[in-house]
Design a protein around this motif. Structure first.
Motif, mmCIF file in Angstrom:
data_model
loop_
_atom_site.group_PDB
_atom_site.id
_atom_site.type_symbol
_atom_site.label_atom_id
_atom_site.label_comp_id
_atom_site.label_asym_id
_atom_site.label_seq_id
_atom_site.Cartn_x
_atom_site.Cartn_y
_atom_site.Cartn_z
ATOM 1 N N VAL A 142 0.857 -1.177 0.000
ATOM 2 C CA VAL A 142 0.000 0.000 0.000
ATOM 3 C C VAL A 142 0.895 1.229 0.000
ATOM 4 O O VAL A 142 1.770 1.368 0.856
ATOM 5 C CB VAL A 142 -0.915 0.031 1.241
ATOM 6 C CG1 VAL A 142 -1.775 1.294 1.235
ATOM 7 C CG2 VAL A 142 -1.792 -1.218 1.286
ATOM 8 N N MET A 143 0.685 2.087 -0.984
ATOM 9 C CA MET A 143 1.425 3.347 -1.054
ATOM 10 C C MET A 143 0.471 4.503 -0.763
ATOM 11 O O MET A 143 -0.697 4.452 -1.163
ATOM 12 C CB MET A 143 2.047 3.514 -2.439
ATOM 13 C CG MET A 143 3.176 2.536 -2.694
ATOM 14 S SD MET A 143 3.482 2.233 -4.451
ATOM 15 C CE MET A 143 2.232 0.985 -4.770
ATOM 16 N N PHE A 144 0.950 5.522 -0.067
ATOM 17 C CA PHE A 144 0.083 6.653 0.266
ATOM 18 C C PHE A 144 0.834 7.967 0.091
ATOM 19 O O PHE A 144 2.063 8.029 0.196
ATOM 20 C CB PHE A 144 -0.464 6.521 1.687
ATOM 21 C CG PHE A 144 0.587 6.420 2.764
ATOM 22 C CD1 PHE A 144 1.011 7.553 3.454
ATOM 23 C CD2 PHE A 144 1.141 5.192 3.088
ATOM 24 C CE1 PHE A 144 1.964 7.459 4.448
ATOM 25 C CE2 PHE A 144 2.104 5.084 4.088
ATOM 26 C CZ PHE A 144 2.511 6.218 4.772
ATOM 27 N N ALA A 145 0.059 9.003 -0.223
ATOM 28 C CA ALA A 145 0.620 10.344 -0.412
ATOM 29 C C ALA A 145 -0.267 11.339 0.314
ATOM 30 O O ALA A 145 -1.501 11.276 0.230
ATOM 31 C CB ALA A 145 0.698 10.688 -1.899
ATOM 32 N N VAL A 146 0.364 12.270 1.038
ATOM 33 C CA VAL A 146 -0.373 13.281 1.785
ATOM 34 C C VAL A 146 0.435 14.576 1.782
ATOM 35 O O VAL A 146 1.669 14.559 1.820
ATOM 36 C CB VAL A 146 -0.647 12.797 3.229
ATOM 37 C CG1 VAL A 146 0.644 12.565 3.985
ATOM 38 C CG2 VAL A 146 -1.557 13.765 3.964
ATOM 39 N N GLY A 190 -1.804 17.388 5.322
ATOM 40 C CA GLY A 190 -3.072 17.476 4.617
ATOM 41 C C GLY A 190 -4.079 16.453 5.120
ATOM 42 O O GLY A 190 -3.725 15.426 5.693
ATOM 43 N N ASP A 191 -5.351 16.739 4.870
ATOM 44 C CA ASP A 191 -6.406 15.822 5.297
ATOM 45 C C ASP A 191 -6.639 14.718 4.266
ATOM 46 O O ASP A 191 -6.925 13.578 4.617
ATOM 47 C CB ASP A 191 -7.714 16.592 5.522
ATOM 48 C CG ASP A 191 -8.803 15.699 6.065
ATOM 49 O OD1 ASP A 191 -8.621 15.129 7.159
ATOM 50 O OD2 ASP A 191 -9.844 15.556 5.390
ATOM 51 N N GLU A 192 -6.504 15.052 2.989
ATOM 52 C CA GLU A 192 -6.752 14.071 1.932
ATOM 53 C C GLU A 192 -5.545 13.154 1.769
ATOM 54 O O GLU A 192 -4.418 13.618 1.635
ATOM 55 C CB GLU A 192 -7.054 14.778 0.616
ATOM 56 C CG GLU A 192 -7.333 13.815 -0.532
ATOM 57 C CD GLU A 192 -7.640 14.529 -1.828
ATOM 58 O OE1 GLU A 192 -8.814 14.924 -2.029
ATOM 59 O OE2 GLU A 192 -6.705 14.713 -2.640
ATOM 60 N N SER A 214 -10.292 10.735 3.649
ATOM 61 C CA SER A 214 -10.044 11.842 4.563
ATOM 62 C C SER A 214 -9.574 11.265 5.885
ATOM 63 O O SER A 214 -10.299 10.498 6.531
ATOM 64 C CB SER A 214 -11.325 12.657 4.770
ATOM 65 O OG SER A 214 -11.229 13.478 5.920
ATOM 66 N N ARG A 215 -8.364 11.628 6.310
ATOM 67 C CA ARG A 215 -7.841 11.037 7.547
ATOM 68 C C ARG A 215 -8.647 11.475 8.767
ATOM 69 O O ARG A 215 -8.811 10.714 9.720
ATOM 70 C CB ARG A 215 -6.362 11.372 7.709
ATOM 71 C CG ARG A 215 -6.018 12.839 7.952
ATOM 72 C CD ARG A 215 -4.511 13.035 7.973
ATOM 73 N NE ARG A 215 -4.104 14.417 8.218
ATOM 74 C CZ ARG A 215 -3.756 14.901 9.400
ATOM 75 N NH1 ARG A 215 -3.768 14.114 10.465
ATOM 76 N NH2 ARG A 215 -3.384 16.155 9.542
ATOM 77 N N SER A 216 -9.193 12.686 8.725
ATOM 78 C CA SER A 216 -9.966 13.158 9.870
ATOM 79 C C SER A 216 -11.257 12.365 10.052
ATOM 80 O O SER A 216 -11.794 12.282 11.160
ATOM 81 C CB SER A 216 -10.284 14.644 9.728
ATOM 82 O OG SER A 216 -11.042 14.898 8.558
ATOM 83 N N ASP A 217 -11.769 11.759 8.968
ATOM 84 C CA ASP A 217 -12.957 10.909 9.089
ATOM 85 C C ASP A 217 -12.706 9.741 10.028
ATOM 86 O O ASP A 217 -13.647 9.177 10.605
ATOM 87 C CB ASP A 217 -13.372 10.365 7.719
ATOM 88 C CG ASP A 217 -14.095 11.390 6.874
ATOM 89 O OD1 ASP A 217 -14.422 12.479 7.394
ATOM 90 O OD2 ASP A 217 -14.331 11.110 5.683
ATOM 91 N N TYR A 218 -11.434 9.362 10.157
ATOM 92 C CA TYR A 218 -11.068 8.224 11.001
ATOM 93 C C TYR A 218 -10.438 8.669 12.322
ATOM 94 O O TYR A 218 -9.802 7.875 13.008
ATOM 95 C CB TYR A 218 -10.110 7.310 10.232
ATOM 96 C CG TYR A 218 -10.752 6.682 9.019
ATOM 97 C CD1 TYR A 218 -11.391 5.450 9.098
ATOM 98 C CD2 TYR A 218 -10.748 7.344 7.789
ATOM 99 C CE1 TYR A 218 -12.005 4.881 7.991
ATOM 100 C CE2 TYR A 218 -11.360 6.789 6.674
ATOM 101 C CZ TYR A 218 -11.983 5.560 6.785
ATOM 102 O OH TYR A 218 -12.599 5.008 5.674
ATOM 103 N N GLY A 219 -10.619 9.936 12.652
ATOM 104 C CA GLY A 219 -10.101 10.439 13.911
ATOM 105 C C GLY A 219 -8.610 10.662 13.928
ATOM 106 O O GLY A 219 -8.021 10.897 14.986
ATOM 107 N N VAL A 220 -7.973 10.626 12.758
ATOM 108 C CA VAL A 220 -6.531 10.877 12.656
ATOM 109 C C VAL A 220 -6.375 12.337 12.231
ATOM 110 O O VAL A 220 -6.201 12.641 11.057
ATOM 111 C CB VAL A 220 -5.865 9.923 11.647
ATOM 112 C CG1 VAL A 220 -4.350 10.125 11.641
ATOM 113 C CG2 VAL A 220 -6.197 8.479 11.977
ATOM 114 N N ASP A 221 -6.456 13.254 13.181
ATOM 115 C CA ASP A 221 -6.532 14.672 12.838
ATOM 116 C C ASP A 221 -5.413 15.515 13.429
ATOM 117 O O ASP A 221 -5.468 16.752 13.411
ATOM 118 C CB ASP A 221 -7.885 15.238 13.270
ATOM 119 C CG ASP A 221 -8.210 14.926 14.731
ATOM 120 O OD1 ASP A 221 -7.301 14.472 15.464
ATOM 121 O OD2 ASP A 221 -9.363 15.127 15.132
ATOM 122 N N GLY A 222 -4.360 14.887 13.936
ATOM 123 C CA GLY A 222 -3.243 15.653 14.479
ATOM 124 C C GLY A 222 -2.467 16.397 13.399
ATOM 125 O O GLY A 222 -2.495 16.037 12.227
#
Length: 241
Positions: A38-42, A181-183, A167-175
């Motif tokens: 799994v690769m991710f970009a933020v 970024g949120d996306e 959206s990371r904030s949808d999962y409570g990851v909002d630090g």
């Protein structure tokens, strides 16, 4: 630096219209954790996009080459194996104000529906559990190839690519919202090898842990039977591992 999820993938649940055409479940496949990533970009404060990967995903799917009827997926992603390039970044991403890897070491995706685009493409939707929160997630999935691997032990192998955004904030990851970024953009590259029907039955029990593969004898016509489980000879060195 979140998202890390899957999965995948890759995979899917039955399409009602097509399901009636299949009288038996599609073949079972077990994800290859070495060749699934799994690769991710933020966004990093707007200057660039931080890139990371997570290796070692575990799970399986039901899938018949050439169609999506009856297809399903369950996958778990070990978030504690994420890699952002340096130990300090990895530790920060897994800290309590972000992914909180100590309390939520894995993410889990379970497919629920699929919308076929064509035999090699589909939109796969399901439930993603991340940071203790479960939300819907849809992925665009491509079937790359389904054939015998050219390297020993020559297993029947299926390869998939998938993309998604969450959206990371949808999962409570909002630090660190002013810096991160949120996306989160996801890209999944996955390979899976044939597994037994018993593996599939255990895999898709609600809430069941990911089972280990139980090899079965290979019928004499395995080369021509796409449902035949794979042999389990002594593994040879794979230079791509």
């Amino acid at each position: 630096m979140l998202a890390l999820v899957l999965p995948i993938a890759l995979a899917v649940l039955p399409v009602p219209a097509a399901a009636a055409e299949r009288t038996e479940p599609p073949p079972a496949w077990k994800l290859d954790p070495v060749h699934t990533r799994v690769m991710f970009a933020v966004s990093h404060a707007g200057f660039s996009k931080a890139l990371g990967t997570v290796s070692g995903s575990d799970g399986g799917l039901l899938f018949a080459p050439g169609g999506w009827a009856g297809a399903r997926l369950v996958v778990e992603v070990p978030l504690t194996r994420l890699d952002l390039g340096t130990p300090d970044w990895n530790e920060a991403a897994l800290a309590g104000n972000l992914l909180d890897g100590a309390n939520f070491p894995t993410a889990r995706f379970v497919s629920t529906t699929v919308t076929p685009r064509d035999p090699a493409h589909a939109q796969v939707c399901g439930e993603l559990t991340l940071h203790g929160i479960t939300k819907p997630l849809c992925m665009e999935v491509t079937v790359n190839a389904v054939e015998r691997h050219p390297m020993p032990p020559f297993r029947q192998t299926a390869g998939f690519s998938a993309t998604a955004t969450l959206s990371r904030s949808d999962y409570g990851v909002d630090g660190w919202s002013s810096m991160i970024g949120d996306e989160v953009e996801l890209r999944i590259e996955a390979e899976a090898t044939r597994a037994s029907d018993e593996f599939a039955q255990r895999l898709f029990r609600v809430g069941a842990p990911i089972p280990a593969t139980t090899p079965e004898p290979v019928p004499a016509d395995a080369e021509s039977d796409p449902r035949a489980p794979e042999p389990n000879p002594t593994p040879a060195t794979d230079p791509t591992a």
